[in-house]
Design a protein around this motif. Structure first.
Motif, mmCIF file in Angstrom:
data_model
loop_
_atom_site.group_PDB
_atom_site.id
_atom_site.type_symbol
_atom_site.label_atom_id
_atom_site.label_comp_id
_atom_site.label_asym_id
_atom_site.label_seq_id
_atom_site.Cartn_x
_atom_site.Cartn_y
_atom_site.Cartn_z
ATOM 1 N N GLN A 1 0.831 -1.193 0.000
ATOM 2 C CA GLN A 1 0.000 0.000 0.000
ATOM 3 C C GLN A 1 0.870 1.250 0.000
ATOM 4 O O GLN A 1 2.067 1.188 0.288
ATOM 5 N N ASN A 2 0.247 2.376 -0.321
ATOM 6 C CA ASN A 2 0.928 3.659 -0.298
ATOM 7 C C ASN A 2 0.630 4.375 1.017
ATOM 8 O O ASN A 2 -0.523 4.439 1.444
ATOM 9 N N PHE A 3 1.673 4.913 1.639
ATOM 10 C CA PHE A 3 1.532 5.676 2.876
ATOM 11 C C PHE A 3 2.189 7.034 2.630
ATOM 12 O O PHE A 3 3.411 7.153 2.693
ATOM 13 N N PRO A 4 1.398 8.059 2.299
ATOM 14 C CA PRO A 4 1.936 9.330 1.802
ATOM 15 C C PRO A 4 2.862 10.042 2.770
ATOM 16 O O PRO A 4 2.744 9.907 4.001
ATOM 17 N N ALA A 5 3.790 10.798 2.213
ATOM 18 C CA ALA A 5 4.676 11.648 3.007
ATOM 19 C C ALA A 5 3.881 12.774 3.647
ATOM 20 O O ALA A 5 2.733 13.051 3.288
ATOM 21 N N ASP A 6 4.514 13.420 4.619
ATOM 22 C CA ASP A 6 3.942 14.584 5.310
ATOM 23 C C ASP A 6 2.658 14.260 6.066
ATOM 24 O O ASP A 6 1.838 15.143 6.307
ATOM 25 N N GLN A 7 2.478 12.992 6.408
ATOM 26 C CA GLN A 7 1.367 12.563 7.247
ATOM 27 C C GLN A 7 1.907 11.631 8.323
ATOM 28 O O GLN A 7 2.911 10.952 8.127
ATOM 29 N N TRP A 8 1.224 11.601 9.468
ATOM 30 C CA TRP A 8 1.628 10.701 10.529
ATOM 31 C C TRP A 8 1.188 9.278 10.214
ATOM 32 O O TRP A 8 0.056 9.047 9.780
ATOM 33 N N HIS A 9 2.096 8.329 10.427
ATOM 34 C CA HIS A 9 1.800 6.908 10.222
ATOM 35 C C HIS A 9 2.306 6.121 11.421
ATOM 36 O O HIS A 9 3.336 6.450 12.017
ATOM 37 N N ASP A 10 1.585 5.061 11.759
ATOM 38 C CA ASP A 10 1.942 4.196 12.875
ATOM 39 C C ASP A 10 2.835 3.065 12.387
ATOM 40 O O ASP A 10 2.389 2.211 11.609
ATOM 41 N N TYR A 11 4.088 3.061 12.849
ATOM 42 C CA TYR A 11 5.029 1.981 12.523
ATOM 43 C C TYR A 11 5.092 1.020 13.715
ATOM 44 O O TYR A 11 5.135 1.447 14.872
ATOM 45 N N ARG A 12 5.118 -0.257 13.386
ATOM 46 C CA ARG A 12 5.208 -1.294 14.424
ATOM 47 C C ARG A 12 6.239 -2.328 13.987
ATOM 48 O O ARG A 12 6.258 -2.742 12.817
ATOM 49 N N ILE A 13 7.100 -2.717 14.914
ATOM 50 C CA ILE A 13 8.113 -3.752 14.671
ATOM 51 C C ILE A 13 7.981 -4.802 15.764
ATOM 52 O O ILE A 13 7.933 -4.468 16.954
ATOM 53 N N LEU A 14 7.924 -6.074 15.361
ATOM 54 C CA LEU A 14 7.871 -7.181 16.312
ATOM 55 C C LEU A 14 9.000 -8.148 15.973
ATOM 56 O O LEU A 14 9.067 -8.656 14.841
ATOM 57 N N VAL A 15 9.890 -8.381 16.925
ATOM 58 C CA VAL A 15 11.028 -9.280 16.709
ATOM 59 C C VAL A 15 11.028 -10.330 17.814
ATOM 60 O O VAL A 15 11.149 -10.001 19.008
ATOM 61 N N GLU A 16 10.905 -11.594 17.399
ATOM 62 C CA GLU A 16 10.873 -12.716 18.327
ATOM 63 C C GLU A 16 11.904 -13.745 17.863
ATOM 64 O O GLU A 16 11.696 -14.403 16.848
ATOM 65 N N GLY A 17 13.016 -13.839 18.595
ATOM 66 C CA GLY A 17 14.085 -14.730 18.160
ATOM 67 C C GLY A 17 14.664 -14.252 16.839
ATOM 68 O O GLY A 17 15.170 -13.130 16.733
ATOM 69 N N ASN A 18 14.589 -15.095 15.804
ATOM 70 C CA ASN A 18 15.068 -14.696 14.472
ATOM 71 C C ASN A 18 13.916 -14.449 13.507
ATOM 72 O O ASN A 18 14.076 -14.542 12.292
ATOM 73 N N HIS A 19 12.745 -14.114 14.056
ATOM 74 C CA HIS A 19 11.562 -13.825 13.256
ATOM 75 C C HIS A 19 11.243 -12.334 13.357
ATOM 76 O O HIS A 19 10.988 -11.815 14.450
ATOM 77 N N HIS A 20 11.275 -11.631 12.218
ATOM 78 C CA HIS A 20 11.106 -10.182 12.152
ATOM 79 C C HIS A 20 9.826 -9.835 11.383
ATOM 80 O O HIS A 20 9.616 -10.339 10.272
ATOM 81 N N GLN A 21 9.007 -8.948 11.945
ATOM 82 C CA GLN A 21 7.799 -8.499 11.267
ATOM 83 C C GLN A 21 7.647 -6.985 11.430
ATOM 84 O O GLN A 21 7.907 -6.441 12.501
ATOM 85 N N HIS A 22 7.243 -6.319 10.336
ATOM 86 C CA HIS A 22 7.005 -4.877 10.340
ATOM 87 C C HIS A 22 5.571 -4.594 9.875
ATOM 88 O O HIS A 22 5.036 -5.327 9.041
ATOM 89 N N TRP A 23 5.003 -3.492 10.388
ATOM 90 C CA TRP A 23 3.693 -3.003 9.952
ATOM 91 C C TRP A 23 3.724 -1.488 9.821
ATOM 92 O O TRP A 23 4.477 -0.812 10.527
ATOM 93 N N ILE A 24 2.893 -0.944 8.915
ATOM 94 C CA ILE A 24 2.595 0.486 8.853
ATOM 95 C C ILE A 24 1.085 0.624 8.865
ATOM 96 O O ILE A 24 0.388 0.022 8.033
ATOM 97 N N ASP A 25 0.574 1.400 9.810
ATOM 98 C CA ASP A 25 -0.874 1.618 9.944
ATOM 99 C C ASP A 25 -1.647 0.302 9.954
ATOM 100 O O ASP A 25 -2.725 0.179 9.347
ATOM 101 N N GLY A 26 -1.089 -0.696 10.614
ATOM 102 C CA GLY A 26 -1.750 -1.976 10.749
ATOM 103 C C GLY A 26 -1.610 -2.902 9.564
ATOM 104 O O GLY A 26 -2.091 -4.043 9.591
ATOM 105 N N VAL A 27 -0.932 -2.460 8.512
ATOM 106 C CA VAL A 27 -0.714 -3.276 7.310
ATOM 107 C C VAL A 27 0.670 -3.908 7.394
ATOM 108 O O VAL A 27 1.676 -3.194 7.480
#
Length: 261
Positions: free
Chosen positions: A160-186
């Motif tokens: 998806q597109n997450f436009p510049a100059d707007q606030w977005h929620d970034y989330r990072i979950l790291v468990e052992g050697n498993h890495h996951q990222h999200w932006i705005d719940g995506v």
């Protein structure tokens, strides 16, 4: 009486407009206080607090990327949540399990990075390794990094597109050697790192101003939850690479290549 009523009405209208610091979600700790750079280490040439936000600026003349590092702890297994806003054309990243490397230049941090690049949908939220293995997973990719350090795309996620100059929620979950990222719940990436020599299991959190066009990056509501340190690492047996997997395209590379079986 009328004057008092008008003053009360004015106050009632104004109060909702006053910004409030978001309380830390249950189990999380705030790592930026919204007031000053206490607990962080970086150059005041690039970093300050503006409007209650951790703010980085670059004038377009950087010769290499500069970081500011959270100094009050390291992370191993964790969840990170933060709101991010960057100017058009800006490029930044959330560094984690990183290593401070003054031998490579002032304010240099290496390691895993969740990229903040609104101008490129397939880079925004990807997993990059600064001064290391570089692109480990583009946005929209499920990846397994084999024991030799080669990343393989084993599945796809929507982009998806997450436009510049707007606030977005970034989330990072790291468990052992498993890495996951999200932006705005995506979800943007899902990566399993089997490379024992190349991977890192603990390190610092940092954020970045990047070489390239002049930019401004802001972070607020910056929270971390520490997870149990003894979470299991996934093995090659638990994360097999399927026959139809393709190599992750390296930075500046061409078309992806299929796995040789």
């Amino acid at each position: 009486m009328l004057r008092s009523a008008l003053c009360f009405f004015s106050l009632a209208v104004t109060l909702p407009l006053v910004a409030k610091d978001q309380a830390a979600p249950e189990g999380f700790t705030a790592i930026f206080n919204g007031k000053d750079l206490s607990g962080w280490s970086g150059s005041d040439k690039y970093w300050s607090v503006e409007d209650g936000c951790l703010t980085g600026v670059a004038d377009g003349k950087l010769d290499y990327n500069r970081f500011i590092t959270w100094k009050d702890g390291k992370v191993k297994n964790f969840e990170l949540r933060v709101k991010v806003k960057v100017t058009p054309g800006g490029n930044s990243g959330l560094q984690y399990r990183g290593q401070e490397r003054p031998d490579l230049g002032e304010w240099v941090v290496t390691g895993y990075q969740c990229d903040v690049v609104p101008a490129k949908d397939d880079y925004n939220g990807m997993l990059y390794e600064e001064r290391g293995r570089r692109i480990l997973a583009h946005t929209g990719e499920k990846v397994i990094i084999d024991p030799q350090g080669q990343p393989w795309v084993v599945g796809k996620l929507p982009i998806q597109n997450f436009p510049a100059d707007q606030w977005h929620d970034y989330r990072i979950l790291v468990e052992g050697n498993h890495h996951q990222h999200w932006i705005d719940g995506v979800q943007t990436v899902d990566v399993i790192d089997l490379d024992e020599k190349g991977r890192a299991l603990e390190g610092v959190i940092a954020v970045q101003v990047h070489v390239g066009p002049a930019m401004k990056i802001q972070y607020k509501d910056f929270f971390v939850k520490h997870l149990p340190a003894d979470l299991s690492l996934l093995s090659a047996t638990q994360a097999p690479i399927p026959a139809d997997a393709v190599k992750v395209v390296p930075q500046g590379g061409g078309k992806p290549k299929k796995v040789a079986k």
